[in-house]
Scaffold this motif. Structure first.
Motif, short mmCIF file in Angstrom:
data_model
loop_
_atom_site.label_atom_id
_atom_site.label_comp_id
_atom_site.label_asym_id
_atom_site.label_seq_id
_atom_site.Cartn_x
_atom_site.Cartn_y
_atom_site.Cartn_z
N MET A 79 -29.39 -56.37 17.51
CA MET A 79 -29.80 -55.66 18.72
C MET A 79 -28.72 -55.79 19.81
O MET A 79 -28.14 -56.85 19.96
CB MET A 79 -31.11 -56.25 19.22
CG MET A 79 -32.05 -55.22 19.78
SD MET A 79 -33.53 -56.00 20.40
CE MET A 79 -34.39 -56.39 18.88
N ASP A 80 -28.48 -54.71 20.54
CA ASP A 80 -27.41 -54.73 21.55
C ASP A 80 -27.69 -55.74 22.66
O ASP A 80 -28.84 -56.00 23.01
CB ASP A 80 -27.27 -53.35 22.19
CG ASP A 80 -26.54 -52.39 21.29
OD1 ASP A 80 -26.26 -52.75 20.14
OD2 ASP A 80 -26.25 -51.26 21.75
N ARG A 81 -26.60 -56.28 23.20
CA ARG A 81 -26.70 -57.15 24.37
C ARG A 81 -25.66 -56.67 25.36
O ARG A 81 -24.64 -56.09 24.96
CB ARG A 81 -26.38 -58.59 23.99
CG ARG A 81 -27.24 -59.08 22.85
CD ARG A 81 -26.88 -60.48 22.43
NE ARG A 81 -25.47 -60.64 22.12
CZ ARG A 81 -24.90 -61.82 21.89
NH1 ARG A 81 -25.61 -62.92 21.96
NH2 ARG A 81 -23.61 -61.90 21.61
N ILE A 82 -25.90 -56.93 26.63
CA ILE A 82 -24.88 -56.62 27.63
C ILE A 82 -24.35 -57.94 28.18
O ILE A 82 -25.12 -58.83 28.55
CB ILE A 82 -25.42 -55.69 28.73
CG1 ILE A 82 -25.54 -54.27 28.16
CG2 ILE A 82 -24.51 -55.68 29.95
CD1 ILE A 82 -25.99 -53.22 29.14
N VAL A 83 -23.02 -58.06 28.15
CA VAL A 83 -22.40 -59.30 28.59
C VAL A 83 -21.63 -59.03 29.88
O VAL A 83 -20.81 -58.11 29.94
CB VAL A 83 -21.43 -59.82 27.50
CG1 VAL A 83 -20.80 -61.14 27.93
CG2 VAL A 83 -22.16 -59.98 26.17
N VAL A 84 -21.95 -59.81 30.91
CA VAL A 84 -21.33 -59.60 32.22
C VAL A 84 -20.60 -60.87 32.64
O VAL A 84 -21.16 -61.96 32.57
CB VAL A 84 -22.41 -59.29 33.30
CG1 VAL A 84 -21.76 -59.03 34.65
CG2 VAL A 84 -23.29 -58.11 32.88
N GLU A 85 -19.34 -60.71 33.04
CA GLU A 85 -18.60 -61.80 33.71
C GLU A 85 -18.73 -61.51 35.19
O GLU A 85 -18.24 -60.48 35.66
CB GLU A 85 -17.11 -61.74 33.35
CG GLU A 85 -16.73 -62.34 32.05
CD GLU A 85 -16.83 -63.86 32.05
OE1 GLU A 85 -16.77 -64.48 33.14
OE2 GLU A 85 -17.00 -64.41 30.95
N GLY A 86 -19.40 -62.38 35.91
CA GLY A 86 -19.69 -62.08 37.31
C GLY A 86 -18.53 -62.30 38.25
O GLY A 86 -17.42 -62.64 37.84
N MET A 87 -18.82 -62.10 39.54
CA MET A 87 -17.90 -62.37 40.64
C MET A 87 -16.67 -61.46 40.67
O MET A 87 -15.61 -61.86 41.14
CB MET A 87 -17.47 -63.84 40.64
CG MET A 87 -18.61 -64.84 40.69
SD MET A 87 -19.72 -64.58 42.08
CE MET A 87 -18.82 -65.32 43.43
N ARG A 88 -16.81 -60.25 40.15
CA ARG A 88 -15.73 -59.26 40.33
C ARG A 88 -16.19 -58.29 41.40
O ARG A 88 -17.32 -57.81 41.35
CB ARG A 88 -15.47 -58.46 39.06
CG ARG A 88 -15.27 -59.27 37.81
CD ARG A 88 -13.84 -59.77 37.74
NE ARG A 88 -13.78 -60.85 36.76
CZ ARG A 88 -13.32 -60.70 35.53
NH1 ARG A 88 -12.89 -59.53 35.13
NH2 ARG A 88 -13.30 -61.72 34.70
N ARG A 89 -15.31 -57.99 42.34
CA ARG A 89 -15.67 -57.08 43.42
C ARG A 89 -15.63 -55.63 42.92
O ARG A 89 -14.65 -55.21 42.31
CB ARG A 89 -14.68 -57.28 44.57
CG ARG A 89 -14.95 -56.45 45.78
CD ARG A 89 -13.98 -56.82 46.91
NE ARG A 89 -14.24 -55.99 48.07
CZ ARG A 89 -13.71 -54.78 48.24
NH1 ARG A 89 -12.91 -54.26 47.34
NH2 ARG A 89 -14.00 -54.08 49.33
N LEU A 90 -16.70 -54.89 43.18
CA LEU A 90 -16.76 -53.50 42.73
C LEU A 90 -16.31 -52.56 43.85
O LEU A 90 -16.67 -52.78 45.01
CB LEU A 90 -18.20 -53.13 42.33
CG LEU A 90 -18.58 -53.28 40.84
CD1 LEU A 90 -18.23 -54.64 40.31
CD2 LEU A 90 -20.05 -52.98 40.63
N SER A 91 -15.53 -51.54 43.49
CA SER A 91 -15.16 -50.55 44.49
C SER A 91 -14.85 -49.22 43.82
O SER A 91 -14.57 -49.17 42.62
CB SER A 91 -13.96 -51.02 45.31
OG SER A 91 -12.84 -51.08 44.47
N GLY A 92 -14.94 -48.16 44.62
CA GLY A 92 -14.60 -46.83 44.11
C GLY A 92 -15.78 -45.88 44.13
O GLY A 92 -16.84 -46.19 44.64
N ASP A 93 -15.54 -44.71 43.51
CA ASP A 93 -16.56 -43.65 43.47
C ASP A 93 -17.26 -43.64 42.12
O ASP A 93 -16.63 -43.86 41.10
CB ASP A 93 -15.87 -42.27 43.62
CG ASP A 93 -15.56 -41.94 45.06
OD1 ASP A 93 -15.60 -42.87 45.90
OD2 ASP A 93 -15.28 -40.77 45.35
#
Ligand code: EPU
Length: 420
Positions: A1-15
């Motif tokens: 079954m699919d999992r989503i893996v996130v490495e946190g603490m990255r700043r998001l920006s853009g459109d």
């Protein structure tokens, strides 16, 4: 079954552009059953739920498919509906399939749809849907988990006064009333933008509807409706989710393709948290402040703060300065994300329908489990702000309502991937 893996603490920006609204699409697909001829929907989000609705329409005998070569276009032709029965195997996959009851009854004079049952967020009764259809002369029977509605002589307009504000209930009754004889008046109608969009769609098809967007909708029945083309509006819940994704990472994100008049209560809360907002008619830019402020929020039917944004807002205030209160009034069990947030280091105490959230300086990555669609969105948001890695399992919940969320967040600078 699919999992989503996130490495946190990255700043998001853009459109980032939002996809078409899931909840609008589901109602419009059901409404297409009312037309003599082909309906074409554009800007349809590719989701598990939209696929599930197409499958149901096909099971009823309708033609319903994605258009080859156009990822976002669907063609539906309900003229061939031969079997007005939605079986349990399909209905249990998605509650919203109950939306075919009204159109089938109006069109065929008979409809059998399995009772959807409860789900992770509450009991979710269907009494108001049935009360409305009965008021229009439908004979309704519930037997062995199946709702059967009959109107061999056709439906007749009447007054329907809902006891609670119900979005799909209002939509179901509207779809039945457009082909009923005479006038239907819906009192205490839901005012959500998805109800208004359905009304516009039905108007294009030749229906006579006034008052959608207010709590009193007046419908004059017509003899027939025609197939039309329609572009689905942007998803206001996805828009709010992506704005929080930017803000929770201290980022600067502009969300496009959304009618911002449908976002007012969400933007009001984001403003109270301290987020700097620039708002156009079809876009919003959200810049995170140095510090997020604590707030109080109470979910309520539109134009109130949406229950579908509650988990995401809670993720945000988990890292705000001070104590926030988040109260859920629409669904009785919509706090399944709370224990998962706590596993990531959030400080939350539940008392009845209110979550007391004491902001913490940081969250920590952890393995967490999605329990329903919006809860999983909340977990991904928390993961974006957590130190280290978060693995979200049961991501099929998020695939029900967010189109390629990992690609959109990665495009904004997040470190997020799907693992099979
Ligand atoms: N209710 C009744 N009786 C009824 C119908 C509803 O008591 O016959 C109660 C519900 O139990 C709930 C309240 O009325 O306490 C409101 O429920 P509503 O009927 O408005 O919810 P819905 O129409 O089943 C839609 C969305 C939900 C969204 C709610 C509220 C679709 C397909 N679903 O559900 O979306 O949370 O309105 O805005 O349109 C989601 O997208 O994650 C989602 C759950």
């Amino acid at each position: 079954m699919d999992r989503i893996v996130v490495e946190g603490m990255r700043r998001l920006s853009g459109d980032v552009a939002v996809s078409g609204s899931k909840n609008s699409t589901l109602a419009l697909m059901a409404a297409a059953l009312l037309a003599d001829g082909r309906t074409v929907l554009q800007n349809v989000p590719r989701l598990r739920d939209t696929d599930a609705m197409l499958e149901i329409l096909r099971a009823l005998g309708a033609r319903a498919d994605w258009v080859e070569g156009d990822q976002r276009k669907v063609v539906i032709d309900g003229s061939s509906v031969s079997k007005p029965e939605a079986p349990y195997e399909l209905v249990r996959k998605m509650r919203a399939s109950f939306l075919v009851l009204g159109p089938l009854l109006a069109r065929c004079g008979i409809a059998r749809v399995s009772e959807p049952g409860g789900c992770a967020i509450g009991v979710r009764p269907i009494d108001q849907h049935l009360k409305g259809l009965q008021a229009l002369g439908g004979k309704v029977r519930q037997d062995h988990g199946v709702v059967e509605a009959l109107a061999p002589e056709g439906l007749k307009g009447d007054r329907v006064a809902f006891d609670v504000s119900t979005v799909n209930g209002t939509q179901n009754v509207m779809m039945a009333a457009v082909l009923a004889r005479g006038e239907t008046v819906i009192e205490n109608a839901a005012r959500e933008p998805e109800v208004t969009e359905l009304a516009h769609f039905l108007l294009k098809m030749g229906a006579d509807i006034r008052g959608a967007g207010s709590d009193r909708i007046v419908i004059q029945g017509v003899d027939s409706l025609r197939g039309v083309q329609h572009r689905v509006a942007g998803d206001r819940i996805e828009a709010g989710t992506l704005l929080i994704a930017g803000a929770i990472t201290g980022g600067d994100v502009r969300v496009t393709g959304i009618d911002t008049s449908t976002l007012e209560s969400t933007l009001e809360k984001l403003g109270e948290v301290g987020i700097e907002l620039d708002v156009g008619s079809t876009w919003v830019r959200a810049r995170a402040p140095e510090r997020l402020q604590a707030i109080q929020a109470v979910t309520a039917p539109f134009p109130g703060f949406p229950t579908d944004m509650q988990a995401q807002l809670m993720a945000l205030v988990c890292v705000a300065q001070g104590s926030s209160l988040v109260t859920e009034t629409v669904f009785e069990n919509r706090f399944m994300h709370v224990p998962e947030f706590k596993r990531m280091g959030a400080d939350i105490a539940l008392s009845g329908r209110t979550a007391h959230v004491r902001g913490v300086p940081k969250l920590m990555g952890a393995p967490v489990m999605a329990t329903d669609l919006r809860a999983s969105a909340g977990l991904i948001l928390a993961a974006l702000r957590a130190e280290g890695e978060t693995v979200v399992s049961r991501v099929y919940h998020i695939d029900r309502g967010y189109e390629r969320i990992e690609e959109k967040l990665e495009h904004l600078g997040g470190s997020i991937r799907r693992e099979g």
